[in-house]
Scaffold this motif. Sequence first.
Motif, PDB file in Angstrom:
ATOM      1  N   ARG A  80       0.833  -1.205   0.000  1.00 38.90           N
ATOM      2  CA  ARG A  80       0.000   0.000   0.000  1.00 38.90           C
ATOM      3  C   ARG A  80       0.863   1.250   0.000  1.00 38.90           C
ATOM      4  N   ALA A  81       1.952   1.223   0.783  1.00 41.06           N
ATOM      5  CA  ALA A  81       2.847   2.382   0.816  1.00 41.06           C
ATOM      6  C   ALA A  81       3.483   2.617  -0.548  1.00 41.06           C
ATOM      7  N   GLY A  82       3.613   1.554  -1.355  1.00 42.87           N
ATOM      8  CA  GLY A  82       4.163   1.681  -2.696  1.00 42.87           C
ATOM      9  C   GLY A  82       3.119   1.960  -3.756  1.00 42.87           C
ATOM     10  N   GLY A  83       1.892   2.243  -3.343  1.00 41.33           N
ATOM     11  CA  GLY A  83       0.844   2.600  -4.296  1.00 41.33           C
ATOM     12  C   GLY A  83       0.137   1.429  -4.927  1.00 41.33           C
ATOM     13  N   VAL A  84       0.251   0.232  -4.339  1.00 46.23           N
ATOM     14  CA  VAL A  84      -0.360  -0.969  -4.916  1.00 46.23           C
ATOM     15  C   VAL A  84      -1.721  -1.212  -4.273  1.00 46.23           C
ATOM     16  N   ASP A  85      -2.717  -1.507  -5.098  1.00 48.09           N
ATOM     17  CA  ASP A  85      -4.029  -1.906  -4.602  1.00 48.09           C
ATOM     18  C   ASP A  85      -3.939  -3.367  -4.188  1.00 48.09           C
ATOM     19  N   VAL A  86      -4.088  -3.641  -2.900  1.00 43.97           N
ATOM     20  CA  VAL A  86      -3.923  -5.013  -2.402  1.00 43.97           C
ATOM     21  C   VAL A  86      -5.216  -5.569  -1.830  1.00 43.97           C
ATOM     22  N   ASP A  87      -6.356  -5.017  -2.211  1.00 43.23           N
ATOM     23  CA  ASP A  87      -7.608  -5.474  -1.617  1.00 43.23           C
ATOM     24  C   ASP A  87      -7.903  -6.937  -1.934  1.00 43.23           C
ATOM     25  N   LEU A  88      -7.583  -7.392  -3.148  1.00 43.36           N
ATOM     26  CA  LEU A  88      -7.850  -8.792  -3.458  1.00 43.36           C
ATOM     27  C   LEU A  88      -6.945  -9.699  -2.638  1.00 43.36           C
ATOM     28  N   ASP A  89      -5.672  -9.333  -2.513  1.00 45.67           N
ATOM     29  CA  ASP A  89      -4.749 -10.112  -1.685  1.00 45.67           C
ATOM     30  C   ASP A  89      -5.244 -10.173  -0.243  1.00 45.67           C
ATOM     31  N   THR A  90      -5.688  -9.019   0.258  1.00 46.97           N
ATOM     32  CA  THR A  90      -6.181  -8.946   1.628  1.00 46.97           C
ATOM     33  C   THR A  90      -7.413  -9.825   1.818  1.00 46.97           C
ATOM     34  N   ALA A  91      -8.344  -9.739   0.878  1.00 46.27           N
ATOM     35  CA  ALA A  91      -9.586 -10.505   0.990  1.00 46.27           C
ATOM     36  C   ALA A  91      -9.312 -12.004   1.011  1.00 46.27           C
ATOM     37  N   LEU A  92      -8.455 -12.464   0.117  1.00 42.61           N
ATOM     38  CA  LEU A  92      -8.195 -13.898   0.015  1.00 42.61           C
ATOM     39  C   LEU A  92      -7.474 -14.436   1.241  1.00 42.61           C
ATOM     40  N   ALA A  93      -6.493 -13.687   1.740  1.00 41.41           N
ATOM     41  CA  ALA A  93      -5.737 -14.156   2.895  1.00 41.41           C
ATOM     42  C   ALA A  93      -6.540 -14.026   4.181  1.00 41.41           C
ATOM     43  N   ALA A  94      -7.195 -12.876   4.357  1.00 40.68           N
ATOM     44  CA  ALA A  94      -7.885 -12.626   5.619  1.00 40.68           C
ATOM     45  C   ALA A  94      -9.132 -13.490   5.781  1.00 40.68           C
ATOM     46  N   ALA A  95      -9.783 -13.856   4.704  1.00 38.42           N
ATOM     47  CA  ALA A  95     -11.002 -14.657   4.817  1.00 38.42           C
ATOM     48  C   ALA A  95     -10.733 -15.972   5.531  1.00 38.42           C
ATOM     49  N   ASP A  96      -9.596 -16.573   5.284  1.00 41.05           N
ATOM     50  CA  ASP A  96      -9.263 -17.854   5.906  1.00 41.05           C
ATOM     51  C   ASP A  96      -8.336 -17.731   7.104  1.00 41.05           C
ATOM     52  N   HIS A  97      -7.508 -16.690   7.110  1.00 41.65           N
ATOM     53  CA  HIS A  97      -6.437 -16.661   8.109  1.00 41.65           C
ATOM     54  C   HIS A  97      -6.314 -15.325   8.831  1.00 41.65           C
ATOM     55  N   GLY A  98      -7.385 -14.553   8.858  1.00 41.44           N
ATOM     56  CA  GLY A  98      -7.279 -13.258   9.502  1.00 41.44           C
ATOM     57  C   GLY A  98      -8.624 -12.726   9.929  1.00 41.44           C
ATOM     58  N   ASP A  99      -8.813 -11.451   9.749  1.00 35.73           N
ATOM     59  CA  ASP A  99     -10.024 -10.743  10.160  1.00 35.73           C
ATOM     60  C   ASP A  99     -11.055 -10.852   9.041  1.00 35.73           C
ATOM     61  N   THR A 100     -12.134 -11.613   9.285  1.00 39.48           N
ATOM     62  CA  THR A 100     -13.106 -11.830   8.214  1.00 39.48           C
ATOM     63  C   THR A 100     -13.852 -10.549   7.866  1.00 39.48           C
TER      64      THR A 100
END
Length: 583
Positions: free
Chosen positions: A460-480
Amino acid sequence: MSPRTNDSARGSGQEATRPAETRASSKGPAASEISEATEAPAGTDATPPAEAAGTDAAQPSQAPTSAKVPAASKTPAATEAPAGTEATPPAEAAGSEAVQFAEAPTSSTGPAASEAPAAAAAPSAAPAPGRVGALRRFAAAARRGRGAHLTSCAVLLAVAMTAGAVAVGDDGRDAARALPGVSRAVDAEVLLRGDLDTAIRSLQAHVRQQPRDFGAWATLGLAQVERARTDGDPSRYARAERALARSLALRPGNDRALAGQAALAAARHDFAAALDHADRALERNPYSERALCSRIDALVELGRYEEAAQAATVADRRRPGVPVFTRYAYVRELRGDVRTARRVLHQALAGASGPADVAYVATALGNLERGRGRYGVALRHYARALAADDAHLPALEGRARAQAAAGDRAGAITTLEQVVARSPLPGPLVALGELYEDRGDRAKAREQYALVDAWTALARAGGVDVDLDTALAAADHGDTAEALRAARAEWDRRRTVHTADALAWALHREGRSAEALPYARRATATGYRDAAFLHHRGMIEKATGHLRAARASLTAALELNPGFSPLGARAARAALKDLEAAR
């Protein structure tokens, strides 16, 4: 429980980071000719015969003035541009060692050679333990409650990720020694030979001596994008942006820099901007291979699949070669035409002209076969890729996933540990965490998932949209709840099968399965077959009482790819057992 997050071999949810193209574009029959010669399956659209590549190129027109930032998850390999157009520099290959890049000056006028920037960037990455250690320290700080300062911490993390690199000598003699004659002219063939690190050093030296060479600045920017994308350090995208801006300041509207901006936007997952830049580059040079490929990529990532198929046909006519063939194959795969996709990739591999091409196409074939549950075949393709380039990270990651699916969990862990030590991206981090979790080592698994959070903050600090990465990882292993927020945000930007699957699964994990079902069905509606998608759909159908459909979906997932995920496949089998018992 999906291992797909930012899979460097297939992408973040498959689409976000398709493998970078190789540096050489082996010309040969068009992909359409390949599919026709091998009888495309009934019901698929035949692609018209290809036109000869490189004919009747338009002369460059006046430069466009806008400058949106496009994306380059798939930097196309460059072939020689037709007469009358600006030649497109060769594309970089995926999987090479990390490197820092020279900063591009920000002024719009070209400084004298004596004023050209020193090679402030280091040409090689820090030792792997240092990079992973930096992520670990950052993750630990976030866990201790300093999350409010993630952006500022990410700046420090970026320094740590690239620390220890060896700087190029101020006078460029190191680069000149590595590549005789580079001080007189940029040796673009180095990129074709696959030596990206040496090419970057030579380009840094060249722009110090020839600071008004707009083509060299564009090529350097593209190389920076590729290095940042492959080594997992998005803090470097700012350097790429400055180099490309420098090229455009020297030659407004040049197609090389516009295509580079498309690549940069794609790497940052800004696919609308990638499409805009690719279109502008093609106005200048209709035969720009980079722009043609970036246009396909952007349309795919935006979920505009019919337009992507048309763009692939156009690119196939104008620039038949490995970068176009692989995209043509992927568009076919998205439409359910796996047979044609496989045949095109085999033909592309037969025509691959160098190690980078071989590694790239063999990895693509390995991924295709792994997704169909043909693990032995996939492992042979990965072996061929690694024989061509033993450092090709997508092939190493693909091999690890195939090893895990085939039952060699220990071998898979060893291989993935090598991958994340060099490139701690979310895909391999999640895959490794799931393997640790599968063997009962929850502490190590949690550490990998925490590193995903650290990487996303850096991205994110580098200007990258990471929402898909966040959604896929967090759904199973983080904050749903965070997974759902991210999935909704991504769905608002682009409506692909992958974002539909991510949103469906996030809704389900938040206990909103009835809302999830339409998205799960949409994810499987194009004919594209992915075992994780089918697993997610089956679990959602089970939760909503559609028991017959759930049995069909879960059975299909395990028949297609029984080892698609160490945790997901286990959950699918358990759910099927429950369904059978309830009959």
